[in-house]
Design a protein around this motif. Structure first.
Motif, PDB file in Angstrom:
ATOM      1  N   MET A   1      34.687  33.758  24.449  1.00 38.24           N
ATOM      2  CA  MET A   1      35.179  34.808  25.341  1.00 38.24           C
ATOM      3  C   MET A   1      35.254  34.231  26.749  1.00 38.24           C
ATOM      4  O   MET A   1      34.246  33.781  27.283  1.00 38.24           O
ATOM      5  CB  MET A   1      34.240  36.012  25.300  1.00 38.24           C
ATOM      6  CG  MET A   1      34.824  37.269  25.896  1.00 38.24           C
ATOM      7  SD  MET A   1      33.780  38.710  25.559  1.00 38.24           S
ATOM      8  CE  MET A   1      33.987  38.905  23.803  1.00 38.24           C
ATOM      9  N   SER A   2      36.433  34.239  27.349  1.00 42.03           N
ATOM     10  CA  SER A   2      36.619  33.558  28.633  1.00 42.03           C
ATOM     11  C   SER A   2      36.779  34.544  29.768  1.00 42.03           C
ATOM     12  O   SER A   2      37.081  35.716  29.566  1.00 42.03           O
ATOM     13  CB  SER A   2      37.844  32.640  28.583  1.00 42.03           C
ATOM     14  OG  SER A   2      39.002  33.389  28.325  1.00 42.03           O
ATOM     15  N   SER A   3      36.586  34.040  31.009  1.00 45.18           N
ATOM     16  CA  SER A   3      36.643  34.880  32.199  1.00 45.18           C
ATOM     17  C   SER A   3      38.079  35.128  32.616  1.00 45.18           C
ATOM     18  O   SER A   3      38.957  34.297  32.462  1.00 45.18           O
ATOM     19  CB  SER A   3      35.911  34.193  33.355  1.00 45.18           C
ATOM     20  OG  SER A   3      36.522  32.961  33.653  1.00 45.18           O
ATOM     21  N   LYS A   4      38.316  36.320  33.155  1.00 45.54           N
ATOM     22  CA  LYS A   4      39.626  36.664  33.712  1.00 45.54           C
ATOM     23  C   LYS A   4      39.431  37.848  34.638  1.00 45.54           C
ATOM     24  O   LYS A   4      39.523  39.009  34.234  1.00 45.54           O
ATOM     25  CB  LYS A   4      40.613  37.016  32.600  1.00 45.54           C
ATOM     26  CG  LYS A   4      42.049  37.144  33.116  1.00 45.54           C
ATOM     27  CD  LYS A   4      43.010  37.408  31.974  1.00 45.54           C
ATOM     28  CE  LYS A   4      44.437  37.511  32.497  1.00 45.54           C
ATOM     29  NZ  LYS A   4      45.404  37.792  31.412  1.00 45.54           N
ATOM     30  N   PHE A   5      39.138  37.575  35.910  1.00 44.19           N
ATOM     31  CA  PHE A   5      38.796  38.628  36.838  1.00 44.19           C
ATOM     32  C   PHE A   5      40.053  39.159  37.525  1.00 44.19           C
ATOM     33  O   PHE A   5      40.334  38.864  38.679  1.00 44.19           O
ATOM     34  CB  PHE A   5      37.804  38.110  37.881  1.00 44.19           C
ATOM     35  CG  PHE A   5      36.508  37.652  37.288  1.00 44.19           C
ATOM     36  CD1 PHE A   5      35.703  38.541  36.609  1.00 44.19           C
ATOM     37  CD2 PHE A   5      36.112  36.333  37.385  1.00 44.19           C
ATOM     38  CE1 PHE A   5      34.500  38.128  36.051  1.00 44.19           C
ATOM     39  CE2 PHE A   5      34.924  35.908  36.828  1.00 44.19           C
ATOM     40  CZ  PHE A   5      34.113  36.801  36.159  1.00 44.19           C
ATOM     41  N   THR A   6      40.868  39.930  36.783  1.00 38.30           N
ATOM     42  CA  THR A   6      42.082  40.518  37.349  1.00 38.30           C
ATOM     43  C   THR A   6      41.883  41.995  37.646  1.00 38.30           C
ATOM     44  O   THR A   6      42.758  42.636  38.184  1.00 38.30           O
ATOM     45  CB  THR A   6      43.257  40.346  36.377  1.00 38.30           C
ATOM     46  OG1 THR A   6      42.896  40.938  35.130  1.00 38.30           O
ATOM     47  CG2 THR A   6      43.573  38.873  36.177  1.00 38.30           C
ATOM     48  N   LYS A   7      40.766  42.536  37.251  1.00 35.09           N
ATOM     49  CA  LYS A   7      40.411  43.901  37.615  1.00 35.09           C
ATOM     50  C   LYS A   7      38.918  43.918  37.915  1.00 35.09           C
ATOM     51  O   LYS A   7      38.248  42.902  37.814  1.00 35.09           O
ATOM     52  CB  LYS A   7      40.755  44.872  36.487  1.00 35.09           C
ATOM     53  CG  LYS A   7      40.018  44.605  35.189  1.00 35.09           C
ATOM     54  CD  LYS A   7      40.401  45.635  34.140  1.00 35.09           C
ATOM     55  CE  LYS A   7      39.616  45.418  32.861  1.00 35.09           C
ATOM     56  NZ  LYS A   7      39.933  46.438  31.842  1.00 35.09           N
ATOM     57  N   SER A   8      38.402  45.071  38.277  1.00 34.95           N
ATOM     58  CA  SER A   8      36.993  45.131  38.665  1.00 34.95           C
ATOM     59  C   SER A   8      36.097  45.259  37.439  1.00 34.95           C
ATOM     60  O   SER A   8      36.040  46.318  36.822  1.00 34.95           O
ATOM     61  CB  SER A   8      36.765  46.315  39.602  1.00 34.95           C
ATOM     62  OG  SER A   8      35.414  46.383  39.973  1.00 34.95           O
ATOM     63  N   PRO A   9      35.389  44.186  37.034  1.00 38.64           N
ATOM     64  CA  PRO A   9      34.502  44.272  35.866  1.00 38.64           C
ATOM     65  C   PRO A   9      33.254  45.083  36.187  1.00 38.64           C
ATOM     66  O   PRO A   9      32.885  45.253  37.361  1.00 38.64           O
ATOM     67  CB  PRO A   9      34.150  42.810  35.583  1.00 38.64           C
ATOM     68  CG  PRO A   9      35.050  41.992  36.451  1.00 38.64           C
ATOM     69  CD  PRO A   9      35.399  42.847  37.616  1.00 38.64           C
ATOM     70  N   VAL A  10      32.601  45.545  35.136  1.00 38.69           N
ATOM     71  CA  VAL A  10      31.398  46.361  35.282  1.00 38.69           C
ATOM     72  C   VAL A  10      30.237  45.656  34.592  1.00 38.69           C
ATOM     73  O   VAL A  10      30.382  45.127  33.489  1.00 38.69           O
ATOM     74  CB  VAL A  10      31.607  47.765  34.673  1.00 38.69           C
ATOM     75  CG1 VAL A  10      30.304  48.562  34.693  1.00 38.69           C
ATOM     76  CG2 VAL A  10      32.690  48.510  35.437  1.00 38.69           C
ATOM     77  N   VAL A  11      29.086  45.635  35.265  1.00 40.92           N
ATOM     78  CA  VAL A  11      27.862  45.067  34.691  1.00 40.92           C
ATOM     79  C   VAL A  11      27.015  46.231  34.183  1.00 40.92           C
ATOM     80  O   VAL A  11      26.658  47.129  34.951  1.00 40.92           O
ATOM     81  CB  VAL A  11      27.069  44.265  35.746  1.00 40.92           C
ATOM     82  CG1 VAL A  11      25.818  43.672  35.128  1.00 40.92           C
ATOM     83  CG2 VAL A  11      27.946  43.182  36.358  1.00 40.92           C
ATOM     84  N   VAL A  12      26.709  46.226  32.893  1.00 40.50           N
ATOM     85  CA  VAL A  12      25.917  47.299  32.284  1.00 40.50           C
ATOM     86  C   VAL A  12      24.580  46.716  31.827  1.00 40.50           C
ATOM     87  O   VAL A  12      24.543  45.772  31.036  1.00 40.50           O
ATOM     88  CB  VAL A  12      26.653  47.934  31.087  1.00 40.50           C
ATOM     89  CG1 VAL A  12      25.835  49.096  30.525  1.00 40.50           C
ATOM     90  CG2 VAL A  12      28.039  48.408  31.496  1.00 40.50           C
ATOM     91  N   GLN A  13      23.488  47.284  32.340  1.00 42.11           N
ATOM     92  CA  GLN A  13      22.144  46.805  31.991  1.00 42.11           C
ATOM     93  C   GLN A  13      21.262  47.987  31.629  1.00 42.11           C
ATOM     94  O   GLN A  13      21.422  49.080  32.185  1.00 42.11           O
ATOM     95  CB  GLN A  13      21.487  46.089  33.174  1.00 42.11           C
ATOM     96  CG  GLN A  13      22.284  44.956  33.784  1.00 42.11           C
ATOM     97  CD  GLN A  13      21.610  44.500  35.076  1.00 42.11           C
ATOM     98  OE1 GLN A  13      20.648  43.757  35.049  1.00 42.11           O
ATOM     99  NE2 GLN A  13      22.115  44.957  36.200  1.00 42.11           N
ATOM    100  N   SER A  14      20.332  47.773  30.744  1.00 40.83           N
ATOM    101  CA  SER A  14      19.349  48.823  30.475  1.00 40.83           C
ATOM    102  C   SER A  14      18.498  49.006  31.731  1.00 40.83           C
ATOM    103  O   SER A  14      18.319  48.078  32.525  1.00 40.83           O
ATOM    104  CB  SER A  14      18.464  48.449  29.288  1.00 40.83           C
ATOM    105  OG  SER A  14      17.509  47.483  29.672  1.00 40.83           O
TER     106      SER A  14
END
Length: 424
Positions: free
Chosen positions: A1-14
């Protein structure tokens, strides 16, 4: 799975991961969160997550020519970092990544998270915190990033309280460092607030929250701090984009929308939440939520899936007896009366001040003879009041060189005795 920051990614953590104890540099945190943002909500296991060297240079804020050298150093450090996660049967000590693989032909680096982190990053349905990578990536202080996530976790609740030593431990600050609270406040808390409120060229913050700080003393020592979380209308930029490409400004939300989000956050479905808002009303629900969050803080809620909150909402339980509820209404009404009286008093004082200015102006326009009569009457008034010191000062200095206290009495005298046409 490769990076592609063309939109705003979200970090989800417990939430347990958010509250875990660890120390990472700014660049290490940026790297970890950039990789974490590549996790898909449907992933049932970790994959090797690939980041292009070009993107890695942007993440670390380094020149592309030095990217390999810097990446080698940072990945070495990252693989040695340990975080401590609180678990029910005892704390878990674990590393962030289990491997980093350089793919020379593809110009990428593959990261694999430690398998022990699966419960804290995969298939999260409840008790988790979402943070936009674009917001996390802009902070320059390691503590600003951590404080932001801790407050983001409680954004819908509206406040969060910590013991000073407890917060230092979460942030990885040695107890001896910032031993005086004013140092901790200046170099950690105020710095975070400054970064949260930093504005872009268009005048908008690029963070969705800030805070007001309240301190709680035990004796003479500040032992606890309370963050009052304040939402910000912000404008988001794509993470690590050199052009600073901006995304549309998020529209303002109504109070009902914010309340709906709070109820959904605590496990109430959107449909039931709307029904509760219509049946009970916003004010009553806010009281119930306040009671519920206090129960959570005291660890008195066994089922945190929304069942207990739904019960409180159905029964309209605010944690107060009927007497307490009625007393609270009386207190609110009394405060309203006090505010009205205070406003009236302020208006009265302002009107009197304006009248005093007009009165003084009228005095200045009198002839010398008329002024003399007024001043003689004022002196007689001072004598009647029995203020010998004022009489002596008046005889020596006159009104032109009068003290502030003397002038205040004279203005009052003019308004009440001669020129005040608007009586109370």
């Amino acid at each position: 799975m490769s990076s592609k920051f063309t939109k705003s990614p979200v970090v989800v953590q417990s939430n347990k991961l958010v509250e875990s104890r660890y120390i990472l540099s700014v660049n290490e945190q940026r790297l970890v969160f950039a990789v974490a943002s590549m996790i898909h909500p449907d992933d049932v296991d970790f994959y090797p997550y690939e980041i292009k060297i070009r993107d890695l240079a942007a993440i670390l804020g380094i020149d592309l020519n030095n990217a390999y050298k810097n990446a080698d150093r940072i990945t070495d450090q990252l693989m040695q970092r340990v975080l401590v996660i609180p678990e029910d049967d005892g704390p878990l000590k674990v590393g962030w990544v289990s491997s980093c693989k350089y793919n020379n032909k593809k110009g990428t680096i593959s990261f694999s998270f430690d398998p022990h982190l699966r419960p804290y990053l995969l298939q999260l349905k409840r008790d988790f915190t979402q943070s936009k990578l674009s917001i996390l990536a802009q902070f320059q202080s390691i503590y600003s990033i951590r404080i932001y996530q801790l407050l983001k976790q409680y954004k819908k609740i509206g406040y969060r309280e910590f013991g000073v030593d407890e917060l230092k431990e979460i942030l990885g600050i040695d107890k001896k460092k910032y031993s005086q609270f004013k140092q901790f406040r200046q170099w950690v808390l105020n710095q975070a607030k400054k970064e949260f409120e930093k504005k872009n060229e268009a005048g908008f913050p690029q963070c969705d929250l800030t805070f007001k700080l309240e301190t709680i003393r035990e004796g003479r020592t500040i032992a606890r701090i309370k963050f009052i979380i304040i939402p910000l209308k912000y404008q988001e930029a794509l993470p690590f984009a050199k052009s600073g490409q901006l995304l549309p400004i998020e529209p303002d939300r109504t109070e009902d929308q914010e309340l709906l989000e709070k109820l959904e956050y605590f496990g109430i479905s959107a449909l039931r939440a709307k029904a509760f808002i219509e049946d009970i009303g916003r004010e009553k629900i806010e009281q119930i939520l306040d009671y519920y969050t206090k129960c959570l803080a005291a660890d008195k809620v066994e089922k945190k899936d929304g069942a207990f909150l739904a019960y409180l909402l159905r029964e309209q339980i605010t944690g107060k007896s009927k007497f307490e509820a009625e007393l609270e209404v009386e207190v609110v009404e009394q405060k309203k009366i006090e505010q009205q009286l205070k406003k009236k008093e302020e208006e009265r004082a302002r009107r009197h001040e304006e009248q005093a200015k007009v009165s003084l102006g009228k005095f200045q326009s009198l002839s010398p003879k008329e002024k003399g009569l007024v001043l003689q009457a004022f002196r007689e008034n001072l004598v009647e009041l029995g203020n010998k010191t004022m009489v002596k000062d008046f005889d020596q200095a006159g009104i032109d060189n009068a003290s502030g206290a003397m002038m205040a009495l004279f203005r009052l005298f003019l308004r009440e005795q001669y020129f005040d046409e608007d009586t109370d």
